[in-house]
Write an enzyme that holds these catalytic residues in place. Sequence first.
Site, short mmCIF file in Angstrom:
data_model
loop_
_atom_site.label_atom_id
_atom_site.label_comp_id
_atom_site.label_asym_id
_atom_site.label_seq_id
_atom_site.Cartn_x
_atom_site.Cartn_y
_atom_site.Cartn_z
N LEU A 46 -1.65 -0.89 18.01
CA LEU A 46 -2.39 0.36 18.21
C LEU A 46 -2.64 1.11 16.90
O LEU A 46 -1.70 1.37 16.13
CB LEU A 46 -1.65 1.27 19.19
CG LEU A 46 -2.50 2.48 19.64
CD1 LEU A 46 -3.62 2.04 20.57
CD2 LEU A 46 -1.63 3.55 20.29
N HIS A 47 -3.89 1.44 16.68
CA HIS A 47 -4.27 2.23 15.50
C HIS A 47 -5.50 3.06 15.85
O HIS A 47 -6.24 2.74 16.77
CB HIS A 47 -4.57 1.31 14.30
CG HIS A 47 -5.64 0.30 14.57
ND1 HIS A 47 -5.39 -0.92 15.14
CD2 HIS A 47 -6.98 0.36 14.36
CE1 HIS A 47 -6.53 -1.59 15.26
NE2 HIS A 47 -7.51 -0.83 14.81
N SER A 70 -10.08 -5.36 16.35
CA SER A 70 -9.91 -6.70 15.77
C SER A 70 -8.43 -7.05 15.68
O SER A 70 -8.07 -8.22 15.73
CB SER A 70 -10.49 -6.76 14.36
OG SER A 70 -11.85 -6.55 14.38
N GLU A 96 0.81 -1.23 0.00
CA GLU A 96 0.00 0.00 0.00
C GLU A 96 0.85 1.28 0.00
O GLU A 96 0.38 2.34 0.44
CB GLU A 96 -0.96 0.01 1.20
CG GLU A 96 -1.89 -1.20 1.22
CD GLU A 96 -2.96 -1.10 2.29
OE1 GLU A 96 -3.76 -0.16 2.24
OE2 GLU A 96 -3.00 -1.98 3.16
N LYS A 135 -11.75 -0.14 4.08
CA LYS A 135 -13.20 -0.03 3.87
C LYS A 135 -13.58 1.20 3.04
O LYS A 135 -14.74 1.38 2.70
CB LYS A 135 -13.93 0.02 5.22
CG LYS A 135 -13.80 -1.27 5.99
CD LYS A 135 -14.62 -1.28 7.26
CE LYS A 135 -14.50 -2.60 7.98
NZ LYS A 135 -13.77 -2.51 9.25
N ASP A 158 -8.40 3.61 5.02
CA ASP A 158 -8.81 2.30 5.51
C ASP A 158 -9.25 1.44 4.32
O ASP A 158 -9.77 1.95 3.32
CB ASP A 158 -9.98 2.46 6.48
CG ASP A 158 -10.28 1.20 7.25
OD1 ASP A 158 -9.93 1.15 8.44
OD2 ASP A 158 -10.85 0.25 6.66
P1 M7G Z 1 -10.20 -2.60 14.10
O1 M7G Z 1 -10.90 -1.67 15.01
O2 M7G Z 1 -9.03 -3.35 14.66
O3 M7G Z 1 -11.14 -3.69 13.47
O4 M7G Z 1 -9.75 -1.75 12.86
P2 M7G Z 1 -12.51 -3.67 12.72
O5 M7G Z 1 -12.18 -4.16 11.32
O6 M7G Z 1 -13.32 -4.70 13.45
O7 M7G Z 1 -13.09 -2.30 12.78
C1 M7G Z 1 -8.88 -2.22 11.90
C2 M7G Z 1 -9.12 -1.41 10.65
O8 M7G Z 1 -8.12 -1.74 9.71
C3 M7G Z 1 -10.45 -1.74 9.99
O9 M7G Z 1 -11.19 -0.55 9.80
C4 M7G Z 1 -10.07 -2.41 8.68
O10 M7G Z 1 -10.94 -2.10 7.62
C5 M7G Z 1 -8.69 -1.84 8.44
N1 M7G Z 1 -7.86 -2.76 7.67
C6 M7G Z 1 -7.77 -4.10 7.86
N2 M7G Z 1 -6.87 -4.61 6.97
C7 M7G Z 1 -6.53 -6.01 6.91
C8 M7G Z 1 -6.38 -3.58 6.22
C9 M7G Z 1 -5.44 -3.53 5.16
O11 M7G Z 1 -4.84 -4.51 4.73
N3 M7G Z 1 -5.20 -2.28 4.66
C10 M7G Z 1 -5.86 -1.15 5.13
N4 M7G Z 1 -5.57 0.00 4.56
N5 M7G Z 1 -6.76 -1.21 6.12
C11 M7G Z 1 -7.02 -2.42 6.67
#
Ligand code: M7G
Length: 314
Positions: free
Chosen positions: A254-255, A250, A163, A185, A183
Amino acid sequence: MEPQKKKLKLEEHTDTDTVDNHHLAFHQFRAEKTILVNPQSKLIAVVGKFPSDPDSQGVIVAEKQPLTESSLSSMFSSDTKVTKSFQNDVYSQYILSCSGGVGEVKVTSVYPATEAHVKKYSEQSMVMVQETPNDYQTITKPFIDNNPLSVDWVYNILEGRSEVERVVYNDPDPDVGFVLLPDMKWDQGILENLYMLAVVHKRGILSLRELNAEHLPLLRNVLHKGKEMIREKYGLPAEELHCYLHYQPSYYHLHMHFSHLKYNAPRIFIGQSHLLDEVIDNIQLDSQYYAKRTISFIVKRDRPLFQCFQKHRP
Ligand code: M7G
């Protein structure tokens, strides 16, 4: 007496018919003003006129049809045109241009997927859990140590393996630095659906639960620089943005999430999201705030973490 039905602007050949039996002649409709655009509901409303009846106006509300199981055969047909947006580890995103009236579809794929992925994406009922500090140490922490979804995709971003061209900002500082990027999404199509991710460079901070005063410079940097970079890149002012953390996340690295205030972002609701402004304020009041408090969170019933809670607190 029966009220006289007005003769509406119908298909040309039905000029003398009433509205009950015939279609409006949409190809003649002249939209004059758009009064509502809702990208999330995939809806647009316009006001306009039929030239043959300039004294009347009409409101047309148009809404895309949702996908159903019957859309799948069009999506997975060899006629479908596939455009790849990005790939990171087992995750990838595509735009499919499908025939059969299905049109353009944004597709996220996880391949190969684990059982944990299947559960994450499955529809399930939700439950509320109250996690005390002791529960965190005895239930959640051992769960995280044994069962987390892999964060290889995060390391790919931090180390510039995936990315790369999507990264909006990278502050490489090992203590307060982070990478800001869209993200998975968000396809970056519509600004009102803006959903950005800030991934910190520092490793080992699992989640909100582990934050304390030592992390304040990092949290402030993400909040302020993240908002500034989003304004610079997308022209969206800070006061139209949410910035928050999910608890439980998930992925245990930390993000933070940034989303447009108008976007009904995934898991934005009470019991899942914590505003970064307030997280900073709470830690300023008490460095151990998140270590000491009971945190309520909503989780899907079938998620392994809830099963651990059920095992320990039947
Ligand atoms: P989270 O709160 O850990 O989980 O957020 P959630 O998916 O239950 O909300 C992780 C965030 O990372 C999510 O919004 C995912 O859409 C985003 N995400 C996950 N993956 C595997 C990727 C990725 O490969 N690239 C990007 N750019 N975002 C990702």
